[in-house]
Design a protein around this motif. Structure first.
Motif, short mmCIF file in Angstrom:
data_model
loop_
_atom_site.label_atom_id
_atom_site.label_comp_id
_atom_site.label_asym_id
_atom_site.label_seq_id
_atom_site.Cartn_x
_atom_site.Cartn_y
_atom_site.Cartn_z
N VAL A 1 -6.27 0.75 -2.84
CA VAL A 1 -6.21 0.13 -4.17
C VAL A 1 -7.60 0.04 -4.78
O VAL A 1 -7.81 0.40 -5.95
N ALA B 1 -4.26 -0.48 2.81
CA ALA B 1 -3.74 -0.71 1.46
C ALA B 1 -4.84 -1.24 0.54
O ALA B 1 -4.98 -0.79 -0.61
N LYS B 2 -5.63 -2.19 1.04
CA LYS B 2 -6.72 -2.76 0.24
C LYS B 2 -7.73 -1.69 -0.14
O LYS B 2 -8.16 -1.59 -1.29
N ARG C 1 -2.33 -1.82 8.45
CA ARG C 1 -1.73 -1.40 7.18
C ARG C 1 -2.32 -2.17 6.00
O ARG C 1 -2.58 -1.58 4.94
N ALA C 2 -2.55 -3.45 6.14
CA ALA C 2 -3.11 -4.24 5.04
C ALA C 2 -4.53 -3.79 4.69
O ALA C 2 -4.90 -3.72 3.51
#
Length: 67
Positions: free
Chosen positions: A61, A57-58, A53-54
């Motif tokens: 963005v 997300a990165k 997930r991280a």
């Protein structure tokens, strides 16, 4: 999906992403603009692993910043 013009890769961006990989151009582009960095210690990217997930997300963005 984001309508980003991705250039053709002229070199393998990571040890485990050869020029024959289906997404080599996209991975090389993402590396060139700082969206991904891979594993600094091993020089690998693990292109066929599911991102966590991280990581997703990165990428989202940073991709939005490119638009």
């Amino acid at each position: 999906m984001l309508n980003i013009d991705v250039p053709v890769a002229d070199a393998a961006p990571f040890l485990d992403v050869p020029l024959s990989h289906a997404y080599v151009n996209e991975i090389a582009y993402a590396l060139s603009v700082g969206m991904v960095s891979g594993d600094q210690e091993t020089g690998t990217f693990r292109p066929d692993d599911v991102p966590n997930r991280a990581e997703v997300a990165k990428i989202i963005v940073l991709a939005k910043q490119l638009l």
